[in-house]
Write a protein that holds these residues in place. Structure first.
Motif, PDB file in Angstrom:
ATOM      1  N   ASP A   1      22.520 -49.866  13.606  1.00 22.49           N
ATOM      2  CA  ASP A   1      23.884 -50.406  14.434  1.00 22.49           C
ATOM      3  C   ASP A   1      24.762 -49.255  14.344  1.00 22.49           C
TER       4      ASP A   1
ATOM      5  N   PRO B   1      28.872 -50.801  13.612  1.00 18.70           N
ATOM      6  CA  PRO B   1      28.945 -51.989  12.991  1.00 18.70           C
ATOM      7  C   PRO B   1      30.318 -52.514  12.603  1.00 18.70           C
TER       8      PRO B   1
ATOM      9  N   VAL C   1      33.161 -54.680  10.080  1.00 17.42           N
ATOM     10  CA  VAL C   1      33.447 -54.992   8.800  1.00 17.42           C
ATOM     11  C   VAL C   1      34.628 -56.019   9.212  1.00 17.42           C
TER      12      VAL C   1
ATOM     13  N   LEU D   1      30.654 -44.569  10.646  1.00 21.94           N
ATOM     14  CA  LEU D   1      29.342 -44.440   9.745  1.00 21.94           C
ATOM     15  C   LEU D   1      29.461 -42.698   9.035  1.00 21.94           C
TER      16      LEU D   1
ATOM     17  N   SER E   1      30.545 -56.854   2.800  1.00 20.31           N
ATOM     18  CA  SER E   1      30.150 -56.442   4.085  1.00 20.31           C
ATOM     19  C   SER E   1      30.244 -55.036   4.421  1.00 20.31           C
TER      20      SER E   1
ATOM     21  N   GLU F   1      26.933 -53.839   2.602  1.00 15.82           N
ATOM     22  CA  GLU F   1      25.695 -54.542   3.369  1.00 15.82           C
ATOM     23  C   GLU F   1      25.389 -53.528   4.699  1.00 15.82           C
ATOM     24  N   LYS F   2      26.567 -53.097   5.295  1.00 16.11           N
ATOM     25  CA  LYS F   2      26.453 -51.911   6.504  1.00 16.11           C
ATOM     26  C   LYS F   2      25.965 -50.909   6.013  1.00 16.11           C
TER      27      LYS F   2
ATOM     28  N   LYS G   1      21.881 -51.172   5.141  1.00 10.66           N
ATOM     29  CA  LYS G   1      21.133 -51.199   6.398  1.00 10.66           C
ATOM     30  C   LYS G   1      21.164 -50.130   7.108  1.00 10.66           C
ATOM     31  N   ASN G   2      22.323 -49.240   7.195  1.00 13.18           N
ATOM     32  CA  ASN G   2      22.337 -48.143   8.254  1.00 13.18           C
ATOM     33  C   ASN G   2      22.130 -46.703   7.447  1.00 13.18           C
TER      34      ASN G   2
END
Length: 942
Positions: A38, A41, A43, A50, A93, A96-97, A100-101
């Motif tokens: 993603d 992403p 938040v 990122l 959040s 989590e981002k 995942k990334n």
């Protein structure tokens, strides 16, 4: 120094070259890993950068370290500018981002380890830490039913609350549960007993036995066991009536019900209840004698106030109390109105409470009688003529309010000494003004009060009160009211409120000056009318120019906003030009173009990097290298051959046929001579593709080609082969001088001496004498080495002179050392290092993908300069200057020439270095240096 939340700007994506490069690598990583990236992403409502997040988390220790620290993810969110009202949700959040990334990418690039498979990383939740040690053997994902609040204890943020709790403690424990209130046990459907509801003798005896005293129960144990029914399956001995009922079908009854034991059970004391059947003699005693209803007295008192109807709500109560004129009632009302306007200002509107504005203004106007011999009142009779100095026109405003104030006689009383009633009255007045100030912060109330003329008279009266300490706060609140209502008003030059606000610029109080500047600069801001700002004295223009020298960003912002409105009108620019501060003002504004600027160095790519096309020709085998390879066994010989003659390149390939033919031509005859077999083509291809990591055998079908090619992808032929130690061979570049040119010699030698002997003997034709040396004869020599231009024609030389010339070619070609990691077939990019100047910028909220736009003090300064350059040529002062220049034969150019000539070098510098301001500087320069007309083309352009 600790950074507070207010100092951290709101998180945004900075689309720099570094960001784009990072995102490209991250996308390639996820494609190889087989996971979904993603790229932006969210938040909450904020898109996550990122690249910025990755660098910040890695600088803080990485995912595992941050997750192991208590509340660390909340701190990370705050430091990244992810501000939110729900810190826990934002922290989880963010985690989590990142999980995942970026978690797997961090393990690969930062820790140089292979990340866990996606089945135990990206495909599971982001709770907990320990990613660096997570494997398929030690990872056991927890089920949701067993997850509790303790899972998030590591960081305090990484677990979401859950309703499932651990099993309740045993009833015998006195420890109270520290968690949430536990849900009650599941209820069991009641199964009634279908037998007789009448108690038998045995049942009565059982109840008596259970409720007997401890002493009695000990003495009657044996008889009780004889008459008690057997225990139900799964049950145990209990006490009390709660276990006495056992339905006939025990399968429908929960074991929890059967095994329940109260914590604190006391013997149940039964007491006989008197009924007409068992105690007929006692029953009549409990009957109540018949009493007649009481007769109401003849003289009933009336209902007391407040005992029936609750009365009006607090809003109406305060309004009526304010308008009553009773001091105690007004004190009650104003005390509550201040709280209501502050706490519920978003819903407390003037149009919902008619008369509230009038009452507050009437109370605030009483301040005049405390300092002057006057009593201000508002008249709403539009036909009445004002005969009193203190009577204000509520319908149209009092146009001569300033003249009336100037004619007032001040009371002779000390500032530090006030009576008790005066102090109480001043408190009520301040509360009335504070309520007005709180309420006009709501735009609907500000629009309503902009058409309420008494509020303008009130602001003028308060701001012209004597300069005493007791009214300083009152004046600041009046200026706040003016700042909120002026955006919805059109004020001419003779308007009393406008003249009053302009007069505040003579104050020495920073707060007064700042609020007055904002109020003046916002006049008619929300209307289509133009804020003309006429008749501003020259003295105040000089003060504004001097305030720009202060190190006060808030004051400079207010001054520049006012100057932008002021210079947008041509007569104002004419007045500014005729003052003595114009040149200094332009210098200050040009200086502010670099306010808060920082110098950054960037490398601009002029010519991008490119790769030279791969050679189709594979270098021939040098003799000494051949002898070394013949000593090896297969497949090691193939591995060494590929290492020496090919290098790794993801964008190139060589055909399998060409590689096999080159290998075969190099080794068929030598291997046959020593009696060794040749490797098969299939084994050759399989072993040659295992030398480099990314090389493999493929089938290539190019568009337009009828046949497919079998290739080895990921390698390309070396321009010059290497030996086993990595030293490169030198290539003989001698070309024949005959008309039939067969190309360069192309032989490879590792040592310069070998190459020198090869050229002299084979190409020059010299022979050694008996002493194994060359004779130094003199004859015509011609150099055919590459593109050498020195001896293209035969030249008479001695052999040692020509040999020295040949040696220069050989030494420039052969290094005899290991080649560095640089790839000669890669032409590096041509770059130019530039220095840029960066000032405050902001992104367009409507289109965040656009580059950052200029903002802050530099933008305001260039807009003021552009207004001056655009409007100065339209003023009367410009015409007078041009006329005087023609009469006196002075240099032409007008006021733009005089004001901006000294600043042109600096403006061009900003144009070249500041990308955000360059469009505005370009338009400013177009105004300063207009294109000459054809009839002026023969004259010098300034």
């Amino acid at each position: 120094m600790t950074t507070t939340l207010q100092e951290v700007p709101l998180h945004s994506i900075d689309r720099t070259a570094e960001y784009e490069e990072f995102m490209t690598k991250l996308k390639e990583f996820h494609e190889k890993r087989g996971t979904v990236l993603d790229p932006e992403p969210k938040v909450g409502l904020i898109f996550l950068d990122l690249y910025k997040t990755f660098n910040h988390i890695v600088a803080s220790g990485g995912y595992d370290k941050v997750s192991e620290e208590k509340l660390a993810w909340r701190r990370m969110a705050a430091e990244l500018g992810l501000h939110s009202n729900n810190e826990a949700s934002t922290a989880f959040s963010l985690k989590e981002k990142f999980y995942k990334n970026l978690a797997a990418y961090e393990i690969k690039t930062v820790h140089n380890k292979e990340p866990p498979p996606k089945e135990i990383l990206e495909d599971v939740t982001a709770k907990g830490a320990g990613l660096l040690t997570r494997t398929l053997e030690n990872f056991r994902p927890k089920r949701d039913s067993t997850v509790n609040a303790g899972d998030s204890a590591a960081s305090g943020d990484d677990g979401t609350p859950t309703r499932e709790r651990s099993a309740p403690e045993a009833p015998s424990s006195s420890r109270a549960s520290r968690g949430l209130r536990e849900a009650p046990a599941q209820r069991v459907i009641f199964q009634p007993d279908t037998g007789s509801s009448r108690s038998t003798r045995h049942a009565v005896q059982q109840i008596a036995a259970q409720t007997a005293s401890p002493a009695q129960s000990n003495t009657q144990t044996s008889s009780h066991h004889a008459i008690m029914p057997p225990m139900p399956p799964g049950g145990h001995q209990g006490r009390g009536p709660s276990i006495m009922h056992h339905p006939s079908n025990s399968e429908n009854t929960s074991n929890l019900v059967l095994s329940y034991q109260p914590k604190h059970l006391k013997p149940l004391q039964l007491r006989a209840v008197a009924t007409p059947s068992n105690a007929p003699s006692e029953f009549p005693r409990h009957r109540l004698a018949h009493r007649p209803a009481p007769i109401a007295p003849a003289g009933r008192q009336p209902m007391q106030p407040g005992t029936g109807f609750d009365g009006p709500n607090i809003y109406t109560r305060c309004l009526n109390a304010l308008r009553s004129g009773v001091p105690s009632e007004q004190s009650f009302a104003l005390n509550h109105l201040v709280k209501i306007s502050f706490e519920r200002g978003d819903k407390y509107r003037f149009d919902a409470f008619p008369g509230l504005a009038e009452g507050l203004v009437d109370k605030a106007l009483q301040v005049g009688s405390l300092f002057y011999h006057v009593s201000w009142t508002v008249s709403w009779d539009q036909y009445a003529e004002s005969s009193s100095i203190g009577q204000l026109d509520g319908n149209n405003g009092t146009w001569d309010i300033l003249d009336r104030i100037s004619n007032l006689v001040e009371k002779d009383q000390p500032d530090a000494l006030q009576t008790g009633p005066e102090t109480d009255q001043m408190i009520l007045i301040a509360e009335a003004v504070l309520t007005l100030r709180n309420m006009v912060t709501l735009p609907e109330n500000a629009v309503n009060m902009s058409d309420f003329f008494p509020i303008k008279d009130l602001v003028c009266i308060i701001l012209h009160l004597p300069p005493k300490d007791t009214v300083v706060e009152l004046k600041h609140m009046a200026l706040d009211i003016a700042e909120q209502i002026t955006p919805f008003m059109v004020l001419e030059a003779n308007d009393p409120l406008y003249r009053t606000l302009v007069a505040q610029l003579a104050s020495d109080d920073r707060g007064t000056i700042l609020t007055a500047l904002r109020a003046l600069g916002r006049i008619s801001m929300n209307l289509e009318a133009t804020n003309k700002l006429s008749n501003v004295p020259t003295e105040f223009l000089g003060r504004i120019s001097n305030w720009l020298l202060l190190n006060d960003d808030e004051l400079m912002d207010a001054c520049l906003d006012l100057l932008y409105q002021y210079t947008a009108v041509v007569p104002n620019v004419d007045n500014l030009i005729r003052s003595t501060v114009t040149e200094d003002l332009v210098d200050h504004l040009v200086r502010l173009l670099a306010h808060g600027a920082r110098k950054v160095h960037r490398d601009l790519v002029l010519v991008p990097e490119k790769k030279l096309p791969a050679r189709d020709e594979i270098s021939p085998m040098p003799e000494d290298l051949l002898q070394q390879m013949l000593k090896l066994e297969e497949p090691e010989r193939v591995h060494k051959w590929v290492k020496c003659f090919f290098e790794e390149d993801d964008d190139s390939f060589v055909t399998q046929l060409a590689a096999w033919q080159a290998y075969q031509s190099a080794f068929v005859s030598p291997l046959k001579a020593i009696g060794q077999p040749m490797i098969t083509p299939a084994d050759f291809i399989r072993n040659s593709t295992s030398v480099y990591k990314d090389s493999n055998a493929q089938v290539l079908r190019e568009p337009g080609e009828p046949q497919q090619k079998f290739i080895i992808h990921g390698i390309r032929p070396r321009p010059r082969p290497q030996n086993f130690d990595g030293a490169e061979y030198g290539r003989c570049l001698w070309a024949p001088t005959t008309e039939k040119k067969d190309g360069e010699c192309g032989q490879f030698y590792l040592q310069p001496q070998q190459m020198w002997n090869h050229v002299l003997t084979k190409h020059v034709g010299e022979q050694r004498n008996a002493n194994d040396q060359f004779d130094n004869t003199e004859k015509d020599f011609t150099c055919a080495w590459g593109q050498c231009p020195k001896y293209k024609q035969p030249t008479k030389l001695h052999l040692h002179e020509f040999a020295r010339h040949i040696n220069t070619h050989i030494m420039s070609t052969m290094s005899g050392e290991k080649r560095t990691a640089n790839k000669p077939w890669v032409v590096p990019a041509r770059t130019m290092s530039v220095t840029l100047e960066e000032t405050a910028t902001v992104r367009d909220e409507r289109n965040p993908q656009l580059p950052p736009q200029a903002a802050g003090i530099p933008l305001s300064a260039v807009l003021v300069l552009r207004n001056i350059a655009r409007n100065v040529v339209k003023t009367e002062a410009e015409k007078e200057l041009v006329k005087s220049q023609k009469e006196s034969a002075l240099e032409k150019g007008g006021w733009n020439e005089r004001l901006f000539r000294a600043a042109l070098p600096r403006l061009f510098e900003i144009l070249a270095e500041n990308r955000a301001l360059s469009p505005y500087i370009s338009s400013l320069l177009d105004l300063i240096r207009p294109k000459m007309s054809p009839e002026d083309s023969d004259e010098d352009e300034y």
